[in-house]
Enzyme design. Structure first.
Site, PDB file in Angstrom:
ATOM      1  N   GLY A   1       2.749  -1.053   4.356  1.00 31.49           N
ATOM      2  CA  GLY A   1       2.818   0.346   3.958  1.00 31.49           C
ATOM      3  C   GLY A   1       4.265   0.789   3.804  1.00 31.49           C
ATOM      4  O   GLY A   1       4.912   0.569   2.778  1.00 31.49           O
ATOM      5  N   GLY A   2       4.802   1.403   4.866  1.00 31.93           N
ATOM      6  CA  GLY A   2       6.149   2.004   4.821  1.00 31.93           C
ATOM      7  C   GLY A   2       7.234   1.093   4.251  1.00 31.93           C
ATOM      8  O   GLY A   2       8.070   1.531   3.449  1.00 31.93           O
TER       9      GLY A   2
ATOM     10  N   ASN B   1       0.871  -1.179   0.000  1.00 30.21           N
ATOM     11  CA  ASN B   1       0.000   0.000   0.000  1.00 30.21           C
ATOM     12  C   ASN B   1       0.908   1.228   0.000  1.00 30.21           C
ATOM     13  O   ASN B   1       1.462   1.585   1.033  1.00 30.21           O
ATOM     14  CB  ASN B   1      -0.902  -0.034   1.237  1.00 30.21           C
ATOM     15  CG  ASN B   1      -1.757   1.209   1.353  1.00 30.21           C
ATOM     16  OD1 ASN B   1      -1.836   2.010   0.416  1.00 30.21           O
ATOM     17  ND2 ASN B   1      -2.398   1.384   2.501  1.00 30.21           N
ATOM     18  N   TRP B   2       1.029   1.847  -1.149  1.00 31.66           N
ATOM     19  CA  TRP B   2       1.948   2.992  -1.260  1.00 31.66           C
ATOM     20  C   TRP B   2       1.360   4.285  -0.711  1.00 31.66           C
ATOM     21  O   TRP B   2       2.061   5.291  -0.626  1.00 31.66           O
ATOM     22  CB  TRP B   2       2.349   3.184  -2.731  1.00 31.66           C
ATOM     23  CG  TRP B   2       3.389   2.217  -3.194  1.00 31.66           C
ATOM     24  CD1 TRP B   2       4.080   1.319  -2.431  1.00 31.66           C
ATOM     25  CD2 TRP B   2       3.887   2.065  -4.537  1.00 31.66           C
ATOM     26  NE1 TRP B   2       4.976   0.616  -3.210  1.00 31.66           N
ATOM     27  CE2 TRP B   2       4.871   1.057  -4.509  1.00 31.66           C
ATOM     28  CE3 TRP B   2       3.588   2.673  -5.756  1.00 31.66           C
ATOM     29  CZ2 TRP B   2       5.566   0.654  -5.647  1.00 31.66           C
ATOM     30  CZ3 TRP B   2       4.279   2.265  -6.894  1.00 31.66           C
ATOM     31  CH2 TRP B   2       5.265   1.263  -6.839  1.00 31.66           C
ATOM     32  N   LYS B   3       0.095   4.300  -0.411  1.00 29.10           N
ATOM     33  CA  LYS B   3      -0.559   5.502   0.137  1.00 29.10           C
ATOM     34  C   LYS B   3      -0.251   6.715  -0.748  1.00 29.10           C
ATOM     35  O   LYS B   3      -0.120   6.573  -1.957  1.00 29.10           O
ATOM     36  CB  LYS B   3      -0.141   5.716   1.596  1.00 29.10           C
ATOM     37  CG  LYS B   3      -0.295   4.441   2.438  1.00 29.10           C
ATOM     38  CD  LYS B   3      -0.136   4.680   3.908  1.00 29.10           C
ATOM     39  CE  LYS B   3      -0.285   3.359   4.637  1.00 29.10           C
ATOM     40  NZ  LYS B   3      -0.365   3.515   6.078  1.00 29.10           N
TER      41      LYS B   3
ATOM     42  N   GLU C   1      -5.924  -4.886  10.057  1.00 31.60           N
ATOM     43  CA  GLU C   1      -4.929  -3.861  10.361  1.00 31.60           C
ATOM     44  C   GLU C   1      -5.363  -3.086  11.602  1.00 31.60           C
ATOM     45  O   GLU C   1      -6.195  -2.166  11.505  1.00 31.60           O
ATOM     46  CB  GLU C   1      -4.797  -2.876   9.195  1.00 31.60           C
ATOM     47  CG  GLU C   1      -4.336  -3.514   7.910  1.00 31.60           C
ATOM     48  CD  GLU C   1      -3.699  -2.486   6.979  1.00 31.60           C
ATOM     49  OE1 GLU C   1      -2.557  -2.696   6.581  1.00 31.60           O
ATOM     50  OE2 GLU C   1      -4.346  -1.468   6.682  1.00 31.60           O
TER      51      GLU C   1
END
Ligand code: PGA
Length: 252
Positions: free
Chosen positions: A232-233, A10-12, A169
């Site tokens: 994510g990160g 998930n690159w947001k 999550e």
């Protein structure tokens, strides 16, 4: 069921088209060794979708949008439709992420429509659920998750055979460096599995997400009902994401 583990990125709100292309150029080479071992899915920003689609054309890796509207077209200023992403060969739809709920006011009702629209377009929904810290501390986790599941899937009952992936999550673990403990993950995933089995979603998969780093993957991946991760990160750097997947596939 012998299902491959899923590693989803998930690159947001990161990476425009140029950075997405740069990432893919490096990552596709690194990831070749995983092509038969796991599934890898990217969720880029809407503006990088075209670049990612072109980069992944003919690839074993797949992608999808982070947010879509449920109508195909019309007077909905600022929105992108599932159909538009389908035309770019997207296979997945990220729905219900806690940041969408928290910052953009997405409700369970909106989420139910987005999940239904995903099945309608033959896209696989990746449906995020999770409790806040206050909800966990006050013993409400199970109730919160079951409400999110039953409301989010309420419109899709007749699509019981679609490929649904649930991403658990915990909100308190997202981007905080706090990872749910082994026991918390096992307990929660079992609740989710039981609910899915009892409600006609037997073949669904369950991912864990929330500060997932390469170091925590080997233990968590071995747990029952952990079918992969939403990251994510740690998915933003090709070397780190490669390391994270490697930590998972070598331990399966
Ligand atoms: P994180 O994000 O890995 O940076 O905690 C996960 C997510 O929000 O999907």
């Amino acid at each position: 069921m012998n299902q491959k583990k899923i590693f989803a990125a998930n690159w947001k709100l990161n990476k425009g088209p140029a950075e997405a292309r740069q990432f893919m150029t490096a990552f596709k080479v690194l990831a070749q060794e995983f092509s038969t071992k796991c599934d890898v899915i990217f969720f880029p920003s809407a503006i990088a979708a075209d670049a990612v689609s072109a980069q992944l054309q003919g690839s074993w890796m797949q992608w999808g949008p982070q947010n879509t509207f449920w109508q195909d077209s019309g007077a909905f200023t600022g929105e992108n439709s599932l159909k538009m992403f389908c035309d770019l060969n997207a296979k997945w739809n990220l729905v219900g992420h806690s940041e969408r709920r928290q910052y953009f006011g997405e409700t369970d009702h909106d989420i139910a429509k987005k999940i239904l629209a995903s099945f309608d377009h033959r896209m696989n929904p990746m449906f995020c659920i999770g409790e806040t810290k206050v909800q966990r501390l006050s013993g409400q986790t199970r109730d919160v998750l079951i409400t999110q599941l039953s409301q989010g899937l309420s419109e899709s009952k007749h699509f019981q055979f679609g490929r649904l992936v649930v991403a658990y999550e915990p909100v308190w673990a997202i981007g905080t460096g706090l990872v749910a403990t082994d026991e918390q993950v096992q307990e929660t995933h079992l609740w989710i599995r039981n609910w899915l089995n009892d409600n006609g979603w037997k073949n669904s998969l369950i991912l864990y997400g929330g500060s997932v780093k390469p170091e925590v993957v080997p233990e968590l991946i071995k747990r029952p009902h952990v079918d992969g991760f939403l990251v994510g990160g740690a998915s933003l750097d090709p070397l780190i994401f490669h390391k994270l997947i490697k930590a998972g596939v070598t331990d399966i």
